[in-house]
Scaffold this motif. Structure first.
Motif, PDB file in Angstrom:
ATOM      1  N   SER A   1      11.456  15.620 -61.763  1.00 15.58           N
ATOM      2  CA  SER A   1      10.392  15.715 -60.765  1.00 15.58           C
ATOM      3  C   SER A   1       9.791  14.340 -60.546  1.00 15.58           C
ATOM      4  N   CYS A   2       9.328  14.112 -59.333  1.00 14.95           N
ATOM      5  CA  CYS A   2       8.638  12.871 -59.005  1.00 14.95           C
ATOM      6  C   CYS A   2       7.443  13.231 -58.129  1.00 14.95           C
ATOM      7  N   ALA A   3       6.251  13.032 -58.669  1.00 12.50           N
ATOM      8  CA  ALA A   3       5.026  13.323 -57.938  1.00 12.50           C
ATOM      9  C   ALA A   3       4.502  12.054 -57.296  1.00 12.50           C
ATOM     10  N   ALA A   4       4.185  12.136 -56.018  1.00 15.23           N
ATOM     11  CA  ALA A   4       3.716  10.976 -55.269  1.00 15.23           C
ATOM     12  C   ALA A   4       2.237  11.119 -54.928  1.00 15.23           C
ATOM     13  N   SER A   5       1.543   9.990 -54.899  1.00 17.61           N
ATOM     14  CA  SER A   5       0.142   9.973 -54.482  1.00 17.61           C
ATOM     15  C   SER A   5      -0.167   8.640 -53.827  1.00 17.61           C
ATOM     16  N   GLY A   6      -1.217   8.616 -53.007  1.00 16.61           N
ATOM     17  CA  GLY A   6      -1.665   7.386 -52.386  1.00 16.61           C
ATOM     18  C   GLY A   6      -0.889   6.941 -51.162  1.00 16.61           C
ATOM     19  N   ARG A   7      -0.008   7.801 -50.700  1.00 14.28           N
ATOM     20  CA  ARG A   7       0.815   7.407 -49.555  1.00 14.28           C
ATOM     21  C   ARG A   7       0.072   7.670 -48.256  1.00 14.28           C
ATOM     22  N   THR A   8       0.096   6.699 -47.340  1.00 14.63           N
ATOM     23  CA  THR A   8      -0.597   6.864 -46.063  1.00 14.63           C
ATOM     24  C   THR A   8       0.357   6.844 -44.881  1.00 14.63           C
ATOM     25  N   PHE A   9       1.605   6.496 -45.089  1.00 16.10           N
ATOM     26  CA  PHE A   9       2.567   6.468 -44.002  1.00 16.10           C
ATOM     27  C   PHE A   9       3.300   7.805 -43.953  1.00 16.10           C
ATOM     28  N   THR A  10       3.879   8.118 -42.805  1.00 17.86           N
ATOM     29  CA  THR A  10       4.449   9.450 -42.604  1.00 17.86           C
ATOM     30  C   THR A  10       5.959   9.454 -42.427  1.00 17.86           C
ATOM     31  N   VAL A  11       6.556   8.311 -42.202  1.00 16.74           N
ATOM     32  CA  VAL A  11       8.007   8.236 -42.051  1.00 16.74           C
ATOM     33  C   VAL A  11       8.559   7.462 -43.233  1.00 16.74           C
ATOM     34  N   TYR A  12       9.303   8.144 -44.064  1.00 19.90           N
ATOM     35  CA  TYR A  12       9.798   7.479 -45.260  1.00 19.90           C
ATOM     36  C   TYR A  12      10.953   8.260 -45.875  1.00 19.90           C
ATOM     37  N   THR A  13      11.626   7.574 -46.755  1.00 17.80           N
ATOM     38  CA  THR A  13      12.707   8.140 -47.544  1.00 17.80           C
ATOM     39  C   THR A  13      12.292   8.136 -49.009  1.00 17.80           C
ATOM     40  N   MET A  14      12.627   9.195 -49.698  1.00 13.66           N
ATOM     41  CA  MET A  14      12.460   9.187 -51.153  1.00 13.66           C
ATOM     42  C   MET A  14      13.834   9.258 -51.782  1.00 13.66           C
ATOM     43  N   GLY A  15      14.042   8.404 -52.763  1.00 14.40           N
ATOM     44  CA  GLY A  15      15.361   8.326 -53.370  1.00 14.40           C
ATOM     45  C   GLY A  15      15.296   8.392 -54.880  1.00 14.40           C
ATOM     46  N   TRP A  16      16.399   8.796 -55.449  1.00 17.70           N
ATOM     47  CA  TRP A  16      16.596   8.748 -56.899  1.00 17.70           C
ATOM     48  C   TRP A  16      17.686   7.714 -57.204  1.00 17.70           C
TER      49      TRP A  16
END
Length: 124
Positions: free
Chosen positions: A21-36
């Motif tokens: 699992s990867c929990a994200a916080s503090g992000r303000t942009f809406t277009v993005y990729t999350m990768g492992w």
């Protein structure tokens, strides 16, 4: 400031499964990729899987296709990596990262934020 926190690593026998699992916080942009990605000592960080957050489109390294699955939870702002049929060669520290774009790049240097990593060890 974006913060990523991975969890779920551990020791498993060959053929077993783990879910990262990867929990994200503090992000303000809406277009993005999350990768492992994963990394072993002395080697470069290696692409494993990626997901474009808005569309859910995914991409996998050939070495994990059919065994690993990346998914996301919009409500929890988290990304997951289900790993099945694990093999000793999957042993590594696994990192999640965020790329401010929707390219699903496999190049680690193009990711802008990283978590601290979680160790996955697969015994034979």
């Amino acid at each position: 400031q974006v913060q990523l926190v991975e969890s779920g690593g551990g020791l498993v026998q060959a053929g077993g499964s783990l879910r990262l699992s990867c929990a994200a916080s503090g992000r303000t942009f809406t277009v993005y990729t999350m990768g492992w990605f994963r990394q072993v000592p002395g080697k470069e960080r290696e692409f494993v899987a990626a997901i474009i957050w808005n569309s859910g489109r995914t991409r996998y390294a050939d070495s994990v296709k059919g065994r690993f699955a990346i998914s996301r939870d919009n409500v929890k702002d988290a990304v997951y990596l289900q790993m099945d049929s694990l093999q000793p060669e999957d042993t590594a520290v696994y990192y999640c990262g965020v790329e401010r774009g929707a390219t699903m790049t496999i190049q680690s240097q193009r990711y802008d934020y990283w978590g601290q990593g979680t160790q996955v060890t697969v015994s034979s």
